[in-house]
Design a protein around this motif. Structure first.
Motif, PDB file in Angstrom:
ATOM      1  N   TYR A   1       0.815  -1.217   0.000  1.00  0.00           N
ATOM      2  CA  TYR A   1       0.000   0.000   0.000  1.00  0.00           C
ATOM      3  C   TYR A   1       0.846   1.263   0.000  1.00  0.00           C
ATOM      4  CZ  TYR A   1      -4.436  -2.381   0.860  1.00  0.00           C
ATOM      5  OH  TYR A   1      -5.561  -3.149   0.745  1.00  0.00           O
ATOM      6  N   THR A   2       0.352   2.284  -0.685  1.00  0.00           N
ATOM      7  CA  THR A   2       0.833   3.638  -0.455  1.00  0.00           C
ATOM      8  C   THR A   2       0.166   4.132   0.824  1.00  0.00           C
ATOM      9  OG1 THR A   2       1.272   4.210  -2.750  1.00  0.00           O
ATOM     10  CG2 THR A   2       0.761   6.020  -1.257  1.00  0.00           C
ATOM     11  N   MET A   3       0.979   4.547   1.768  1.00  0.00           N
ATOM     12  CA  MET A   3       0.477   5.020   3.052  1.00  0.00           C
ATOM     13  C   MET A   3       0.567   6.538   3.105  1.00  0.00           C
ATOM     14  SD  MET A   3      -0.430   2.250   4.437  1.00  0.00           S
ATOM     15  CE  MET A   3      -0.916   2.952   6.023  1.00  0.00           C
ATOM     16  N   GLY A   4      -0.412   7.126   3.738  1.00  0.00           N
ATOM     17  CA  GLY A   4      -0.418   8.572   3.805  1.00  0.00           C
ATOM     18  C   GLY A   4      -0.919   9.112   5.125  1.00  0.00           C
ATOM     19  N   TRP A   5      -0.566  10.340   5.382  1.00  0.00           N
ATOM     20  CA  TRP A   5      -1.104  11.102   6.502  1.00  0.00           C
ATOM     21  C   TRP A   5      -1.869  12.298   5.931  1.00  0.00           C
ATOM     22  CZ3 TRP A   5      -1.218   9.575  11.453  1.00  0.00           C
ATOM     23  CH2 TRP A   5      -0.330   8.582  11.859  1.00  0.00           C
ATOM     24  N   TYR A   6      -3.073  12.474   6.422  1.00  0.00           N
ATOM     25  CA  TYR A   6      -3.911  13.606   6.077  1.00  0.00           C
ATOM     26  C   TYR A   6      -4.280  14.307   7.381  1.00  0.00           C
ATOM     27  CZ  TYR A   6      -4.518  11.556   1.420  1.00  0.00           C
ATOM     28  OH  TYR A   6      -4.308  11.050   0.163  1.00  0.00           O
ATOM     29  N   ARG A   7      -4.751  15.531   7.265  1.00  0.00           N
ATOM     30  CA  ARG A   7      -5.190  16.231   8.468  1.00  0.00           C
ATOM     31  C   ARG A   7      -6.417  17.080   8.161  1.00  0.00           C
ATOM     32  NH1 ARG A   7      -0.144  20.518   9.259  1.00  0.00           N
ATOM     33  NH2 ARG A   7      -0.679  21.917   7.504  1.00  0.00           N
ATOM     34  N   GLN A   8      -7.182  17.307   9.217  1.00  0.00           N
ATOM     35  CA  GLN A   8      -8.371  18.137   9.097  1.00  0.00           C
ATOM     36  C   GLN A   8      -8.418  19.083  10.274  1.00  0.00           C
ATOM     37  OE1 GLN A   8     -12.048  16.003   8.562  1.00  0.00           O
ATOM     38  NE2 GLN A   8     -13.058  17.817   7.738  1.00  0.00           N
ATOM     39  N   ALA A   9      -8.264  20.360   9.975  1.00  0.00           N
ATOM     40  CA  ALA A   9      -8.341  21.390  11.007  1.00  0.00           C
ATOM     41  C   ALA A   9      -9.802  21.780  11.209  1.00  0.00           C
ATOM     42  CB  ALA A   9      -7.519  22.602  10.584  1.00  0.00           C
ATOM     43  N   PRO A  10     -10.138  22.343  12.372  1.00  0.00           N
ATOM     44  CA  PRO A  10     -11.520  22.742  12.629  1.00  0.00           C
ATOM     45  C   PRO A  10     -12.055  23.669  11.547  1.00  0.00           C
ATOM     46  CG  PRO A  10     -10.218  22.868  14.630  1.00  0.00           C
ATOM     47  CD  PRO A  10      -9.252  22.584  13.528  1.00  0.00           C
ATOM     48  N   GLY A  11     -13.196  23.310  10.990  1.00  0.00           N
ATOM     49  CA  GLY A  11     -13.833  24.145   9.989  1.00  0.00           C
ATOM     50  C   GLY A  11     -13.221  24.071   8.608  1.00  0.00           C
ATOM     51  N   LYS A  12     -12.284  23.161   8.409  1.00  0.00           N
ATOM     52  CA  LYS A  12     -11.615  23.056   7.114  1.00  0.00           C
ATOM     53  C   LYS A  12     -11.762  21.641   6.550  1.00  0.00           C
ATOM     54  CE  LYS A  12      -8.179  26.674   7.874  1.00  0.00           C
ATOM     55  NZ  LYS A  12      -6.729  27.022   7.790  1.00  0.00           N
ATOM     56  N   GLN A  13     -11.465  21.531   5.270  1.00  0.00           N
ATOM     57  CA  GLN A  13     -11.521  20.228   4.626  1.00  0.00           C
ATOM     58  C   GLN A  13     -10.264  19.424   4.950  1.00  0.00           C
ATOM     59  OE1 GLN A  13     -12.168  20.942   0.417  1.00  0.00           O
ATOM     60  NE2 GLN A  13     -14.372  20.838   0.693  1.00  0.00           N
ATOM     61  N   ARG A  14     -10.398  18.125   4.847  1.00  0.00           N
ATOM     62  CA  ARG A  14      -9.247  17.243   5.042  1.00  0.00           C
ATOM     63  C   ARG A  14      -8.244  17.498   3.929  1.00  0.00           C
ATOM     64  NH1 ARG A  14     -10.462  11.062   6.563  1.00  0.00           N
ATOM     65  NH2 ARG A  14     -11.824  12.263   7.957  1.00  0.00           N
ATOM     66  N   GLU A  15      -6.970  17.535   4.289  1.00  0.00           N
ATOM     67  CA  GLU A  15      -5.932  17.806   3.302  1.00  0.00           C
ATOM     68  C   GLU A  15      -4.789  16.810   3.442  1.00  0.00           C
ATOM     69  OE1 GLU A  15      -4.158  21.642   3.914  1.00  0.00           O
ATOM     70  OE2 GLU A  15      -3.484  21.185   5.939  1.00  0.00           O
ATOM     71  N   LEU A  16      -4.116  16.592   2.334  1.00  0.00           N
ATOM     72  CA  LEU A  16      -2.965  15.705   2.317  1.00  0.00           C
ATOM     73  C   LEU A  16      -1.796  16.342   3.055  1.00  0.00           C
ATOM     74  CD1 LEU A  16      -1.361  13.248   1.140  1.00  0.00           C
ATOM     75  CD2 LEU A  16      -0.837  14.734  -0.804  1.00  0.00           C
TER      76      LEU A  16
ATOM     77  N   SER B   1       4.932   2.136  -1.677  1.00  0.00           N
ATOM     78  CA  SER B   1       5.481   0.843  -1.289  1.00  0.00           C
ATOM     79  C   SER B   1       6.982   0.786  -1.562  1.00  0.00           C
ATOM     80  CB  SER B   1       4.760  -0.283  -2.035  1.00  0.00           C
ATOM     81  OG  SER B   1       4.871  -0.095  -3.440  1.00  0.00           O
ATOM     82  N   GLY B   2       7.446   1.563  -2.519  1.00  0.00           N
ATOM     83  CA  GLY B   2       8.863   1.599  -2.842  1.00  0.00           C
ATOM     84  C   GLY B   2       9.652   2.619  -2.046  1.00  0.00           C
ATOM     85  N   GLY B   3       8.958   3.370  -1.190  1.00  0.00           N
ATOM     86  CA  GLY B   3       9.641   4.328  -0.326  1.00  0.00           C
ATOM     87  C   GLY B   3       9.700   5.752  -0.856  1.00  0.00           C
ATOM     88  N   ASP B   4       9.048   6.019  -1.976  1.00  0.00           N
ATOM     89  CA  ASP B   4       9.025   7.390  -2.493  1.00  0.00           C
ATOM     90  C   ASP B   4       8.100   8.243  -1.633  1.00  0.00           C
ATOM     91  OD1 ASP B   4       9.068   6.120  -5.855  1.00  0.00           O
ATOM     92  OD2 ASP B   4      10.742   6.793  -4.611  1.00  0.00           O
ATOM     93  N   ARG B   5       8.604   9.421  -1.280  1.00  0.00           N
ATOM     94  CA  ARG B   5       7.865  10.308  -0.386  1.00  0.00           C
ATOM     95  C   ARG B   5       7.362  11.547  -1.106  1.00  0.00           C
ATOM     96  NH1 ARG B   5      12.168   8.063   2.354  1.00  0.00           N
ATOM     97  NH2 ARG B   5      11.775   7.305   4.484  1.00  0.00           N
ATOM     98  N   ASN B   6       6.238  12.039  -0.615  1.00  0.00           N
ATOM     99  CA  ASN B   6       5.660  13.257  -1.151  1.00  0.00           C
ATOM    100  C   ASN B   6       5.090  14.053   0.015  1.00  0.00           C
ATOM    101  OD1 ASN B   6       4.577  14.996  -3.331  1.00  0.00           O
ATOM    102  ND2 ASN B   6       2.616  14.323  -2.521  1.00  0.00           N
ATOM    103  N   TYR B   7       5.312  15.375  -0.014  1.00  0.00           N
ATOM    104  CA  TYR B   7       4.836  16.241   1.067  1.00  0.00           C
ATOM    105  C   TYR B   7       4.095  17.441   0.510  1.00  0.00           C
ATOM    106  CZ  TYR B   7       8.424  13.765   3.781  1.00  0.00           C
ATOM    107  OH  TYR B   7       9.195  12.803   4.390  1.00  0.00           O
ATOM    108  N   THR B   8       3.100  17.892   1.266  1.00  0.00           N
ATOM    109  CA  THR B   8       2.503  19.158   0.924  1.00  0.00           C
ATOM    110  C   THR B   8       3.503  20.266   1.265  1.00  0.00           C
ATOM    111  OG1 THR B   8       0.502  20.486   1.121  1.00  0.00           O
ATOM    112  CG2 THR B   8       1.380  19.553   3.148  1.00  0.00           C
ATOM    113  N   ASP B   9       3.445  21.355   0.522  1.00  0.00           N
ATOM    114  CA  ASP B   9       4.491  22.381   0.628  1.00  0.00           C
ATOM    115  C   ASP B   9       4.649  22.924   2.042  1.00  0.00           C
ATOM    116  OD1 ASP B   9       4.014  23.884  -2.681  1.00  0.00           O
ATOM    117  OD2 ASP B   9       5.158  22.131  -2.019  1.00  0.00           O
TER     118      ASP B   9
END
Length: 116
Positions: free
Chosen positions: A32-47, A53-61
């Motif tokens: 699986y590609t695993m991810g962390w998302y977050r949702q602040a009060p009053g806002k939409q969930r964001e990446l 699975s191969g270890g490639d990482r991606n981050y929001t700015d």
């Protein structure tokens, strides 16, 4: 079926650090590609970050250079190391598992509060 259980959230002062963990059930964690998302009060969930699975990482700015995602396939666990935390990082953080052609899974979330 995959169950995801997050832990490690809490209250931290600005500039502090936390490490979130997400333990996955099942034997297919490594594909699986695993991810962390977050949702602040009053806002939409964001990446926040993903790791393939191969270890490639991606981050929001807004977290680049401060957060690090990693995984340990021997422990069926994905981590999010968060440093230099800011009040705007306050949110409920959710773990996510996805793989093309397979169901997508979410954890229940763990709350992170950054406040003095």
């Amino acid at each position: 079926q995959v169950q995801l259980v997050e832990s490690g959230g809490g209250l931290v002062q600005p500039g502090g650090s936390l490490r979130l963990s997400c333990l996955a059930s099942g034997t297919l964690f490594s594909i699986y590609t695993m991810g962390w998302y977050r949702q602040a009060p009053g806002k939409q969930r964001e990446l926040v970050a993903t790791i393939t699975s191969g270890g490639d990482r991606n981050y929001t700015d807004v977290v680049k250079g401060r957060f690090t995602i990693s995984r340990d396939n021997t422990k069926n666990t994905v981590y999010l190391r968060m440093t230099s935390l800011k009040p705007e990082d306050t949110a409920v953080y959710f773990c996510n598992a996805q793989r093309r052609y397979l169901p997508e899974y979410w954890g229940q979330g763990t709350r992170v509060t950054v406040s003095s």
